[in-house]
Design a protein around this motif. Structure first.
Motif, PDB file in Angstrom:
ATOM      1  N   MET A   1       0.828  -1.209   0.000  1.00  0.00           N
ATOM      2  CA  MET A   1       0.000   0.000   0.000  1.00  0.00           C
ATOM      3  C   MET A   1       0.866   1.265   0.000  1.00  0.00           C
ATOM      4  O   MET A   1       0.565   2.234  -0.694  1.00  0.00           O
ATOM      5  N   ILE A   2       1.971   1.240   0.775  1.00  0.00           N
ATOM      6  CA  ILE A   2       2.852   2.408   0.820  1.00  0.00           C
ATOM      7  C   ILE A   2       3.462   2.670  -0.552  1.00  0.00           C
ATOM      8  O   ILE A   2       3.518   3.813  -1.021  1.00  0.00           O
ATOM      9  N   GLN A   3       3.897   1.598  -1.235  1.00  0.00           N
ATOM     10  CA  GLN A   3       4.483   1.766  -2.569  1.00  0.00           C
ATOM     11  C   GLN A   3       3.436   2.283  -3.549  1.00  0.00           C
ATOM     12  O   GLN A   3       3.741   3.111  -4.427  1.00  0.00           O
ATOM     13  N   TRP A   4       2.199   1.826  -3.416  1.00  0.00           N
ATOM     14  CA  TRP A   4       1.131   2.305  -4.300  1.00  0.00           C
ATOM     15  C   TRP A   4       0.879   3.793  -4.087  1.00  0.00           C
ATOM     16  O   TRP A   4       0.710   4.541  -5.050  1.00  0.00           O
ATOM     17  N   LEU A   5       0.871   4.237  -2.826  1.00  0.00           N
ATOM     18  CA  LEU A   5       0.663   5.652  -2.528  1.00  0.00           C
ATOM     19  C   LEU A   5       1.832   6.499  -3.029  1.00  0.00           C
ATOM     20  O   LEU A   5       1.632   7.609  -3.542  1.00  0.00           O
ATOM     21  N   ARG A   6       3.040   5.987  -2.876  1.00  0.00           N
ATOM     22  CA  ARG A   6       4.204   6.697  -3.407  1.00  0.00           C
ATOM     23  C   ARG A   6       4.108   6.814  -4.929  1.00  0.00           C
ATOM     24  O   ARG A   6       4.433   7.855  -5.514  1.00  0.00           O
ATOM     25  N   SER A   7       3.636   5.746  -5.575  1.00  0.00           N
ATOM     26  CA  SER A   7       3.478   5.759  -7.029  1.00  0.00           C
ATOM     27  C   SER A   7       2.414   6.761  -7.447  1.00  0.00           C
ATOM     28  O   SER A   7       2.584   7.488  -8.439  1.00  0.00           O
ATOM     29  N   LEU A   8       1.322   6.815  -6.705  1.00  0.00           N
ATOM     30  CA  LEU A   8       0.249   7.759  -7.018  1.00  0.00           C
ATOM     31  C   LEU A   8       0.750   9.200  -6.909  1.00  0.00           C
ATOM     32  O   LEU A   8       0.452  10.041  -7.769  1.00  0.00           O
ATOM     33  N   ALA A   9       1.516   9.478  -5.849  1.00  0.00           N
ATOM     34  CA  ALA A   9       2.069  10.823  -5.680  1.00  0.00           C
ATOM     35  C   ALA A   9       3.022  11.164  -6.823  1.00  0.00           C
ATOM     36  O   ALA A   9       3.025  12.291  -7.342  1.00  0.00           O
ATOM     37  N   PHE A  10       3.818  10.179  -7.246  1.00  0.00           N
ATOM     38  CA  PHE A  10       4.731  10.401  -8.369  1.00  0.00           C
ATOM     39  C   PHE A  10       3.967  10.745  -9.640  1.00  0.00           C
ATOM     40  O   PHE A  10       4.305  11.697 -10.349  1.00  0.00           O
ATOM     41  N   ILE A  11       2.930   9.976  -9.951  1.00  0.00           N
ATOM     42  CA  ILE A  11       2.156  10.205 -11.170  1.00  0.00           C
ATOM     43  C   ILE A  11       1.499  11.578 -11.142  1.00  0.00           C
ATOM     44  O   ILE A  11       1.495  12.303 -12.149  1.00  0.00           O
TER      45      ILE A  11
END
Length: 241
Positions: A1-11
């Protein structure tokens, strides 16, 4: 979940940055293609930098990127390989679907760097015009980038190479530089998640002009697919063909 949130912020920041870079470089891009190239190179470097510290995904270019007038025939797995290939060469431009001309920002910058919009079935006429424009000085030469499979292809999926690439190779009369990649292992065609690791594009030895069509296509596919499988295996993904 943390990696997904980091990815969302990046996008999210990636698209905000696209708008900012487009506006900042717009006056220069309007008066000169050099400004459009500068904008696209600067934006690509921003994406690589933020991708690394926000998601843990590093990028690497291997081989020798061409600097002269060549055709680049590349494996295409996601938006990341577009930026990596483009940023590695001085004057990259793309064969692109005509519909992309109307994409906000992206379409206009693509035209300013010399990309060639084509209608289905009318590629030959578009390429002939581009060659004439380069010869007359209306357009700079450069590195023409084409995706032989015609679209993004997920790791492990087989899709035929289109004969239009061979027609372009014959029409241009230029060397062809194959490019392999593994970026789809980390940055997929669809979805939010960006996985940590090392995304690579590799420029392979050039194929000289003048090969018969069937020989060229067989060599191109064997070299690109073989090298891409090797890079994906290095990343922990093993294709089954």
């Amino acid at each position: 979940m943390i990696q997904w949130l980091r990815s969302l912020a990046f996008i999210a920041q990636m698209y905000v940055a696209m708008l900012i870079f487009s506006i900042l470089y717009f006056p220069w891009a309007v008066v000169s293609p050099a400004g459009a190239h500068a904008a696209c190179h600067a934006y690509s470097r921003w994406v690589f930098w933020t991708l690394r510290w926000m998601t843990g995904l590093k990028t690497e270019v291997r081989g020798t990127p061409p600097t002269g007038e060549v055709m680049i025939a590349a494996k295409h797995q996601s938006f990341l390989d577009i930026m990596l290939i483009y940023n590695a060469v001085p004057r990259g431009k793309f064969i692109m679907k005509r519909e992309l001309m109307f994409a906000p920002l992206l379409g206009q910058y693509a035209l300013r760097i010399g990309s060639v919009p084509v209608n289905r079935g009318k590629r030959g006429a578009a390429i002939a015009k581009m060659l004439a424009d380069v010869k007359s000085g209306k357009q700079e030469g450069g590195q023409l980038i084409i995706y032989p499979q015609g679209t993004r292809v997920a790791p492990g999926v087989s899709k035929p190479y289109k004969v239009g690439t061979a027609a372009l190779y014959e029409q241009l009369g230029q060397p062809c530089v194959p490019v392999a990649t593994n970026v789809g292992v980390f940055w997929p065609r669809h979805g939010i998640l960006r996985k940590p690791g090392l995304a690579v594009v590799e420029f392979l030895p050039e194929i000289a002009p003048g090969l018969p069509r069937d020989d060229f296509m067989a060599r191109l596919e064997a070299e690109v697919e073989g090298a891409s499988d090797r890079l994906m295996a290095e990343a922990g993904f093993h294709a089954h063909r």
